[in-house]
Motif scaffolding. Sequence first.
Motif, short mmCIF file in Angstrom:
data_model
loop_
_atom_site.label_atom_id
_atom_site.label_comp_id
_atom_site.label_asym_id
_atom_site.label_seq_id
_atom_site.Cartn_x
_atom_site.Cartn_y
_atom_site.Cartn_z
N UNK A 1 10.93 6.47 58.18
CA UNK A 1 10.66 5.87 56.85
C UNK A 1 9.19 5.62 56.73
N UNK A 2 8.35 6.12 57.82
CA UNK A 2 6.85 5.92 57.51
C UNK A 2 6.06 6.90 58.25
N UNK A 3 5.07 7.35 57.55
CA UNK A 3 4.31 8.18 58.46
C UNK A 3 4.76 9.71 58.74
N UNK A 4 5.74 10.15 57.69
CA UNK A 4 6.32 11.44 57.88
C UNK A 4 5.93 12.73 57.07
N UNK A 5 4.64 12.15 56.42
CA UNK A 5 3.77 13.32 55.59
C UNK A 5 3.45 14.48 56.25
#
Length: 482
Positions: free
Chosen positions: A357-361
Amino acid sequence: MNSVDVAARSRAWWGLAVMLGPVLLVAMDGSVLFLAMPRIAEALEPTDGQALWILDAYGFAVGALLVAFGGLGDRYGRLRLLMAGTGAFGLASVGAAFAPGPELLIVCRALMGVAGATLLPSALAVVSGLFADPRERSRAIGIFAATFAAGFGIGPVVGGWLLSGLWWGSVFLVNLPVVVGFLGLAPVLLREVRGGRGDWGDRVDLPSVVSSAVGILAVVHAVKQSAAEGADAGAVVTGVGGAVVLGWFVRRQLRLEEPLLDVRLFRDRVFAVAVATGFLPLAAWSASAYLGGVYLQSVLGLTVLQAASAALPGAVVLTVTCVVTPALVIRTGTRAALVACHLLVAAGMLVLAGIGTGGGLGWYLASTVVAGVGYGISFSVVADTAVGAVPLSRAGSAAAIAETANELGNALGIALLGSLAAWVQRLHGTGELTGVGGESGYAATSAFVVGYQVAVVVAGLLHIALGAIALRQLPRVKRGFG
C-alpha cells in the motif's frame, strides 16, 4: 534508377507514412484508457462491470471481427473498406468523448472496435501492395509491426499526459487529426487492393462470425458477473450457454471447407505455441497495465502525469525490443525467443508480488522493464512463427489467427485477470475496483493490492507453464525470420 522509379518509391514510402496513422490509433486505443479509468469512473460513476466493459468492449469487437473484415476487404476492396472504417472510427471517437453515461461510452467503444477491425488486415494488404521490391516490402512490414507494438506500449502514456491537463474525453478526440489527415491523403497516395477470385476471404461464414462473438461475450460476461456479485443462477446459465455456443462454433469450423477460423492449424505444435504466445502475454500486459494504473493513482496517490511517466520506461523497452528482436532471432531461433518471452514476462509479473500500500513504485518500474522485453519479443515473433509453421496456402488464415489472438488477449486479460482481482478484493470486504483510495480507507486499498497481487502471480505462473511447454514441444532447429 530513372525518375519514374524514384517517384514510385517516394510515393510508396509516403503512402506507408500515411498508413501508419490508423495503425497506431487502432493499437493505442486498446490501451489508452488504462490510466484514464479513475478519471472516467469519477465522472461517469460506472459499476464494476461497466468499468471493465468500457475497457474491453473495444478489444472484443476487434478480435471477434478481424478475420471477417479481412475477407470482406478481399472481396470489396481494401482501400474502400479502410476509408469507411477510418471514418467510422472517427465518428465513434467523437461519440465516446462526449458520452454522458457509461452505457453510451460502452456502445461507442464497441463501435470503435468494429471500425478498428476493418483497419488492420486492410492496412497490411495495402502496405504490402505499395512495394514491388521484396526487400523494401519486408522493411515496410517490419515498420508496420513496430508501429502497432509501439501503439500498445505508448497508449497509457499518451492517455496519462492528455489527462494531466484536459478532461477525460480528450483521449478519444486525439484520434481526429489522424483520421482527418488519413481521409485527405489516402486517395492521393494509396491504391486499391483486392484479393484474387476464389481467395480464402471471398466467402465469410456469417453463423461463424456471430457464434464466435456471442460465445466469447457470454462466457466473459458470466465471469465478470460472478466476480462482481457472486456466481448466481443467471451467471451460470450464461456461462454454460456461451461454452455450448463456442463448442458448436468449433465443430462448424471442422466441417466447413473454408472455415472462419481454421482450427486444424492448431494440430501443428509450433503454430499452437505461437498463437498462445500471441494471446497470453497480451492478456498479462493489459491486466497488469490497467490494474497498475489504478494502483499508481488510487493507492500510491500519484497524479495522472506521474503515473504516465512511470509507464514510460516499460513502453520504451517494449518498442526497442520489437525493433531489435528480428535480428536476434536469426541467430538464436524462434524456440529460444518464445521460451525467453514467457520467462521474462513471468519474472516481470512475479516482481509485482512485492508491491504494497506504500513504497511500491520501484517494484512497478522493475516489473514493466523486465516484462517489457518479453512483450516486445511476443509482438516481434508471433506472426512470423505462426505463418512459417503452416503451408503457404494457409498463410493468410494463420496471420489472421495470430492477430486475433493478440486482440483477444488484450481484451480477455482485463476481463479475466481483472475479474479475478475484483473477486479477491470482494472476498476482502470491498467491491470497488476503481477509485479506491483515501475516501475508501486503508481496508479498501489493502484489498485492492491483494487482488492485484493474486492476478499478476496467476499470470506469472501461466507464463512459466507455457514457457515449459515451448521448451519441450518446439523443435531445436533455428527458425529465424525469412
